[in-house]
Design a protein around this motif. Structure first.
Motif, PDB file in Angstrom:
ATOM      1  N   TRP A 401       0.845  -1.194   0.000  1.00 30.44           N
ATOM      2  CA  TRP A 401       0.000   0.000   0.000  1.00 30.44           C
ATOM      3  C   TRP A 401       0.878   1.240   0.000  1.00 30.44           C
ATOM      4  O   TRP A 401       1.960   1.240   0.576  1.00 30.44           O
ATOM      5  N   SER A 402       0.378   2.307  -0.606  1.00 34.23           N
ATOM      6  CA  SER A 402       1.085   3.571  -0.466  1.00 34.23           C
ATOM      7  C   SER A 402       0.308   4.419   0.548  1.00 34.23           C
ATOM      8  O   SER A 402      -0.890   4.222   0.745  1.00 34.23           O
ATOM      9  N   HIS A 403       1.015   5.322   1.176  1.00 35.51           N
ATOM     10  CA  HIS A 403       0.390   6.149   2.219  1.00 35.51           C
ATOM     11  C   HIS A 403       0.758   7.617   2.022  1.00 35.51           C
ATOM     12  O   HIS A 403       1.915   7.989   2.202  1.00 35.51           O
ATOM     13  N   PRO A 404      -0.211   8.461   1.669  1.00 36.67           N
ATOM     14  CA  PRO A 404       0.065   9.896   1.657  1.00 36.67           C
ATOM     15  C   PRO A 404       0.006  10.424   3.096  1.00 36.67           C
ATOM     16  O   PRO A 404      -1.054  10.407   3.722  1.00 36.67           O
ATOM     17  N   HIS A 459      -1.223  11.797  10.040  1.00 35.67           N
ATOM     18  CA  HIS A 459      -1.925  10.575   9.659  1.00 35.67           C
ATOM     19  C   HIS A 459      -1.781  10.284   8.176  1.00 35.67           C
ATOM     20  O   HIS A 459      -1.362  11.140   7.398  1.00 35.67           O
ATOM     21  N   CYS A 460      -2.211   9.077   7.814  1.00 35.33           N
ATOM     22  CA  CYS A 460      -2.332   8.735   6.397  1.00 35.33           C
ATOM     23  C   CYS A 460      -3.587   9.382   5.851  1.00 35.33           C
ATOM     24  O   CYS A 460      -4.638   9.360   6.493  1.00 35.33           O
ATOM     25  N   HIS A 461      -3.512   9.968   4.646  1.00 35.80           N
ATOM     26  CA  HIS A 461      -4.678  10.622   4.041  1.00 35.80           C
ATOM     27  C   HIS A 461      -5.433   9.720   3.082  1.00 35.80           C
ATOM     28  O   HIS A 461      -6.323  10.176   2.357  1.00 35.80           O
ATOM     29  N   ASN A 462      -5.096   8.412   3.045  1.00 33.20           N
ATOM     30  CA  ASN A 462      -6.074   7.456   2.520  1.00 33.20           C
ATOM     31  C   ASN A 462      -7.118   7.400   3.624  1.00 33.20           C
ATOM     32  O   ASN A 462      -6.854   6.903   4.724  1.00 33.20           O
ATOM     33  N   LEU A 463      -8.310   7.973   3.369  1.00 32.13           N
ATOM     34  CA  LEU A 463      -9.238   8.212   4.484  1.00 32.13           C
ATOM     35  C   LEU A 463      -9.765   6.920   5.095  1.00 32.13           C
ATOM     36  O   LEU A 463     -10.226   6.924   6.232  1.00 32.13           O
ATOM     37  N   ILE A 464      -9.677   5.819   4.346  1.00 33.05           N
ATOM     38  CA  ILE A 464     -10.058   4.525   4.946  1.00 33.05           C
ATOM     39  C   ILE A 464      -9.002   4.136   5.984  1.00 33.05           C
ATOM     40  O   ILE A 464      -9.329   3.687   7.086  1.00 33.05           O
ATOM     41  N   HIS A 465      -7.745   4.337   5.636  1.00 30.91           N
ATOM     42  CA  HIS A 465      -6.674   4.060   6.616  1.00 30.91           C
ATOM     43  C   HIS A 465      -6.816   4.992   7.813  1.00 30.91           C
ATOM     44  O   HIS A 465      -6.700   4.578   8.968  1.00 30.91           O
ATOM     45  N   GLU A 466      -7.073   6.264   7.529  1.00 31.60           N
ATOM     46  CA  GLU A 466      -7.199   7.237   8.627  1.00 31.60           C
ATOM     47  C   GLU A 466      -8.334   6.844   9.578  1.00 31.60           C
ATOM     48  O   GLU A 466      -8.163   6.839  10.797  1.00 31.60           O
ATOM     49  N   ASP A 469      -7.699   4.308  12.000  1.00 33.67           N
ATOM     50  CA  ASP A 469      -6.766   4.706  13.066  1.00 33.67           C
ATOM     51  C   ASP A 469      -5.299   4.745  12.701  1.00 33.67           C
ATOM     52  O   ASP A 469      -4.446   4.666  13.580  1.00 33.67           O
ATOM     53  N   MET A 470      -4.982   4.870  11.379  1.00 34.37           N
ATOM     54  CA  MET A 470      -3.586   5.120  11.020  1.00 34.37           C
ATOM     55  C   MET A 470      -3.332   6.615  11.219  1.00 34.37           C
ATOM     56  O   MET A 470      -3.111   7.385  10.286  1.00 34.37           O
ATOM     57  N   MET A 471      -3.417   6.985  12.475  1.00 27.69           N
ATOM     58  CA  MET A 471      -3.343   8.398  12.836  1.00 27.69           C
ATOM     59  C   MET A 471      -2.735   8.461  14.228  1.00 27.69           C
ATOM     60  O   MET A 471      -3.017   7.625  15.082  1.00 27.69           O
TER      61      MET A 471
HETATM   62 CU    CU Z   1      -2.370   4.725   4.252  1.00 30.74          CU
END
Ligand code: CU
Ligand code: C2O
Length: 493
Positions: A401-404, A459-466, A469-471
């Motif tokens: 996965w990539s993470h902005p 946080h990650c701005h893939n909002l599903i990741h965010e 809780d990737m924040m």
């Molecule tokens: Cu991400």
């Protein structure tokens, strides 16, 4: 059959009904938000402009003959109305929640002081409002406001809660860049629809929702009539999971060169010529493109990232079309671009790495250094003293996965990217607030942790990741904690 998008979406029902009106509907331009009134703030000796936004539901007929999509947006439109602000003119915006879900509003790109930064747990429930204070003291830049409510950000943003907030300043105005109708905000968004025409919900997604219907300013695959001259285009990727690699192509698939002039944090040091533009979620990149060679022709904005290949389905390799007319009605901003744009306030250089953060999926959860945002006792991962210059290393822990990654409050300079792409040419001349970590990339960024103290998210701005809780958070500690005299003085970043 195998589709790239299928693997990306992680399930089999990722396809929307085929959209048949490609380049047949005009690009909408969101209306400018008007203030209600102004008043004098005797504490700051400045005028403050007061605005009100109502969050409410509305319908959008996306597919002819099917059901309309049910949306919820700022003032009942999406994108929301565009704020056009002047530097040093403060604003208070009241967000009145007449939707069903809790909301929180983040002005992305502003160094808004807590509690006006859209902290995810600082929610405004149905029939409540909150007044947000925006200092507008930064240099000219393209910001955007969007929802940030805990665990509902993806849904809220996807159903419509996103809009532009454009800050102008006299230095930028002096450059005489294309303005007015020659300055176009373009919010990209990828969405997915159900077979009945309603919007497919991201609520149950845990990985990503790529979306196979590409919208610009809320309209799938629009066209825009332009004059054969220069335009300033302000791109924002407001998608919840889809990043793009954009090119402008003529009818013979020849790529048009353009100049990248601005990033998340305003103007670059100088225009950077390119024939493609990588933009991931929440990034803003602005370009000046010249259509003068294309009188009476069409120029297509295309995407070459994560493209779905089969012609029977919606093709994510197209974005929008520019229909170039024959006459130029004004020469405003149509001259040569200046050789330099501004002295970008890069932080002073230093060596070493102050902190390291790894973004990865562990045990089915999205984490930053092994912590999720739900882990309330451990989620503050850094305590930079206010005003400190720090280098943060942001590592993609792998898994495909990539993470902005977005850091609130500050603007950073990208000093290195390893494990994949280099630092891109236009990134080198820019300050940023989001940076894409490709699947195996590590990026180092330098910033001054100012102007305010307080607790802010990154946080990650893939909002599903965010939303999963990737924040995490950082606490900019007041100088007093470090033995300096306490001061409320603004520390210019
Ligand atoms: Cu991400
Ligand atoms: Cu654009 Cu924390 O978000």
């Amino acid at each position: 059959l195998f589709f790239a998008g299928q693997a990306l979406a992680g399930d089999n029902d990722w396809l929307s009904p085929v959209y048949k009106e490609i380049f047949q509907n005009e690009l909408p331009i969101p209306p400018t938000k008007e203030k209600k009134y102004s008043y004098y703030n005797s504490t700051t000796n400045r005028y403050i402009d007061y605005y009100e936004i109502e969050i409410k539901s509305f319908e959008q007929q996306v597919y002819k003959g099917l059901k309309p999509a049910q949306l919820v947006g700022y003032d009942g439109i999406s994108p929301g109305p565009t704020f056009r602000m002047e530097k040093d003119r403060e604003a208070i915006v009241r967000f009145v929640n007449h939707g069903e879900k809790d909301i929180s509003v983040h002005l992305h790109g502003s160094y808004s002081r807590a509690p006006f930064d859209g902290w995810a747990e600082d929610v405004t429930s149905k029939n409540q409002y909150k007044d947000y204070y925006y200092p507008n003291r930064q240099a000219a830049r393209t910001l955007w406001y969007h929802d940030h409510a805990i665990h509902h950000t993806a849904e809220n943003a996807y159903y419509g809660m996103a809009g532009f907030y454009i800050l102008h300043d006299p230095d930028e105005d002096k450059l005489d860049l294309p303005a007015g109708e020659y300055d176009l905000p373009l919010a990209l968004a990828a969405k997915q629809y159900n077979s009945d025409g309603t919007l497919f919900s991201p609520a149950d997604e845990t990985v990503s929702l790529y979306g196979d219907i590409i919208h610009v300013n809320g309209q799938p695959w629009p066209y825009k009539k332009v004059e054969p001259r220069k335009y300033r285009l302000r791109f924002l990727d407001s998608s919840i999971s889809r990043a793009f690699k954009l090119t402008f192509e003529d009818s013979k698939a020849k790529k048009l060169p353009f100049n990248v002039i601005a990033s998340d944090a305003g103007l670059l040091t100088k225009p950077v010529q390119s024939d493609n533009l990588e933009i991931s979620m929440a990034e803003r990149w602005e370009v000046v493109i010249d259509f003068s060679q294309y009188k009476g022709q069409n120029v297509t904005l295309k995407n070459s990232r994560d493209v779905q290949a089969d012609e029977d389905y919606n093709s994510t390799d197209k974005v929008m079309q520019f229909v170039v007319g024959n006459t130029v009605s004004s020469d405003q901003g149509n001259g040569n671009l200046p050789g330099s744009l501004r002295n970008v306030p890069f932080p002073p250089t230093k060596s070493g790495v102050d902190r390291k953060f790894k973004f990865e999926r562990q045990g089915g959860e999205w984490k930053v250094n092994g912590v999720t945002f739900a882990d309330v006792n451990n989620r503050i991962l850094a305590k930079p003293p206010r005003g400190a210059i720090e280098i943060w290393e942001l590592e993609n822990g792998g898994g495909g996965w990539s993470h902005p990654v977005h850091i609130h409050l500050i603007d950073f300079q990208i000093i290195s990217r390893t494990g994949g792409r280099p630092v891109l040419n236009y990134e080198k001349e820019a300050l940023k607030d989001v940076v894409l970590l490709g699947t195996s990339e590590t990026v180092r960024v330098i910033a001054r942790y100012a102007p305010w103290d307080g607790v802010y998210m990154f946080h990650c701005h893939n909002l599903i990741h965010e939303d999963h809780d990737m924040m995490a958070a950082f606490n900019v500690t007041s100088l007093a904690d470090f033995g300096y005299p306490e001061t409320t003085k603004f520390i210019d970043p």
